[in-house]
Design a protein around this motif. Structure first.
Motif, PDB file in Angstrom:
ATOM      1  N   LEU A  93      -4.579  -4.718   5.661  1.00 32.56           N
ATOM      2  CA  LEU A  93      -4.591  -6.156   5.399  1.00 32.56           C
ATOM      3  C   LEU A  93      -3.317  -6.663   4.746  1.00 32.56           C
ATOM      4  N   GLU A  94      -2.858  -5.996   3.697  1.00 28.14           N
ATOM      5  CA  GLU A  94      -1.683  -6.462   2.966  1.00 28.14           C
ATOM      6  C   GLU A  94      -1.186  -5.346   2.065  1.00 28.14           C
ATOM      7  N   ARG A  95       0.027  -5.533   1.543  1.00 23.77           N
ATOM      8  CA  ARG A  95       0.553  -4.563   0.591  1.00 23.77           C
ATOM      9  C   ARG A  95       1.566  -5.259  -0.307  1.00 23.77           C
ATOM     10  N   ASN A  96       1.861  -4.617  -1.412  1.00 20.90           N
ATOM     11  CA  ASN A  96       3.016  -4.983  -2.211  1.00 20.90           C
ATOM     12  C   ASN A  96       3.876  -3.732  -2.336  1.00 20.90           C
ATOM     13  N   PRO A 134       6.435   3.086  -6.423  1.00 21.48           N
ATOM     14  CA  PRO A 134       6.819   2.335  -5.217  1.00 21.48           C
ATOM     15  C   PRO A 134       6.759   3.188  -3.950  1.00 21.48           C
ATOM     16  N   PHE A 135       6.418   2.512  -2.848  1.00 20.14           N
ATOM     17  CA  PHE A 135       6.488   3.168  -1.543  1.00 20.14           C
ATOM     18  C   PHE A 135       7.942   3.399  -1.184  1.00 20.14           C
ATOM     19  N   PRO A 136       8.276   4.536  -0.579  1.00 16.62           N
ATOM     20  CA  PRO A 136       9.630   4.706  -0.071  1.00 16.62           C
ATOM     21  C   PRO A 136       9.825   3.781   1.148  1.00 16.62           C
ATOM     22  N   PRO A 137      11.071   3.442   1.468  1.00 19.53           N
ATOM     23  CA  PRO A 137      11.328   2.472   2.554  1.00 19.53           C
ATOM     24  C   PRO A 137      10.666   2.821   3.883  1.00 19.53           C
ATOM     25  N   GLN A 138      10.670   4.082   4.287  1.00 19.27           N
ATOM     26  CA  GLN A 138      10.094   4.424   5.586  1.00 19.27           C
ATOM     27  C   GLN A 138       8.576   4.232   5.600  1.00 19.27           C
ATOM     28  N   VAL A 139       7.912   4.506   4.490  1.00 13.32           N
ATOM     29  CA  VAL A 139       6.468   4.297   4.407  1.00 13.32           C
ATOM     30  C   VAL A 139       6.171   2.800   4.376  1.00 13.32           C
ATOM     31  N   ALA A 140       6.953   2.045   3.626  1.00 12.42           N
ATOM     32  CA  ALA A 140       6.776   0.589   3.585  1.00 12.42           C
ATOM     33  C   ALA A 140       6.933  -0.002   4.985  1.00 12.42           C
ATOM     34  N   ALA A 141       7.924   0.457   5.735  1.00 15.76           N
ATOM     35  CA  ALA A 141       8.165  -0.072   7.077  1.00 15.76           C
ATOM     36  C   ALA A 141       7.007   0.251   8.021  1.00 15.76           C
ATOM     37  N   GLN A 142       6.513   1.483   7.986  1.00 16.70           N
ATOM     38  CA  GLN A 142       5.389   1.851   8.851  1.00 16.70           C
ATOM     39  C   GLN A 142       4.123   1.085   8.476  1.00 16.70           C
ATOM     40  N   THR A 143       3.902   0.920   7.187  1.00 18.64           N
ATOM     41  CA  THR A 143       2.734   0.175   6.722  1.00 18.64           C
ATOM     42  C   THR A 143       2.844  -1.280   7.134  1.00 18.64           C
ATOM     43  N   ARG A 164      -7.844  -8.030  -4.068  1.00 24.03           N
ATOM     44  CA  ARG A 164      -6.645  -8.393  -3.314  1.00 24.03           C
ATOM     45  C   ARG A 164      -5.467  -7.646  -3.911  1.00 24.03           C
ATOM     46  N   VAL A 165      -4.349  -7.739  -3.227  1.00 27.45           N
ATOM     47  CA  VAL A 165      -3.120  -7.122  -3.706  1.00 27.45           C
ATOM     48  C   VAL A 165      -2.254  -8.218  -4.302  1.00 27.45           C
ATOM     49  N   GLU A 166      -1.821  -8.006  -5.536  1.00 22.16           N
ATOM     50  CA  GLU A 166      -0.934  -8.957  -6.181  1.00 22.16           C
ATOM     51  C   GLU A 166       0.443  -8.839  -5.547  1.00 22.16           C
TER      52      GLU A 166
END
Length: 187
Positions: A93-96, A134-143, A164-166
């Motif tokens: 649904l969403e992430r920060n 924090p998520f690493p960049p590659q995980v953030a991109a896939q998510t 929800r995610v702030e």
């Protein structure tokens, strides 16, 4: 509270992340799967969903990170009985910068019904410090790619409204952490 009625054909558009046949030890005194096993199956499904996000066993082993569930909400619209086959489908649904919000849907393939919905806020965590990280960049991109694909679906996610995610940009987070560090160092 009513759980949402979602046509099974809509759920079929989501990735199937787990499938199981319910074994006899899962039976309770009411003759169906005990409530404790729903969460166990959703937890197993999360483990199989991780690689879709770039969170592979190799990544976990090399980085010293893992994941922490922070909050859950479960619905049980239809029972699951021993011997039934269930499939679990996932929707992000969403992430920060360190947390994501997702849902899973347990479809009872034997009976042709939606049996359970699971909503969760889940954090990326540094296991050395036992803190979210924090998520690493590659995980953030896939998510983000998976979230975008799921936002393009024609049906709304049936969220509970209880979590929800702030949202924070990485710049806001860095500034907040920098300000916190300065305050702590000045004491």
């Amino acid at each position: 509270m009513h759980s949402p009625a979602i046509p099974l054909d809509q759920l079929a558009s989501l990735p199937a992340v787990y499938r199981a046949v319910i074994p006899p030890p899962y039976k309770d005194r009411n003759g169906h799967m005990n409530v404790r096993w729903y969460l166990a199956l959703f937890d197993d499904a999360m483990d199989t969903m991780y690689p879709m996000l770039g969170l592979t066993a190799d990544y976990f082993a090399a980085s010293g990170v893992g994941g922490f569930d922070l909050e859950h909400h479960l619905w049980f619209p239809a029972e699951v009985r021993i011997g039934d086959t269930v499939v679990i489908r996932a929707r992000l649904l969403e992430r920060n910068w360190k947390v994501f919000h997702y849902m899973m849907f347990m479809v009872n393939e034997t009976r042709g019904v939606l049996s359970s919905l699971f909503e969760c806020v889940h954090a990326h965590a540094d296991l050395r410090t036992r803190r979210t990280s924090p998520f690493p960049p590659q995980v953030a991109a896939q998510t983000d790619a998976l979230i975008a694909a799921h936002r393009a679906l024609t049906w709304p996610a049936p969220v509970s409204g209880s979590m929800r995610v702030e949202a924070h940009s990485s710049a806001q987070v860095e500034n907040r952490e920098e300000a916190h560090t300065l305050i702590c160092e000045s004491k």
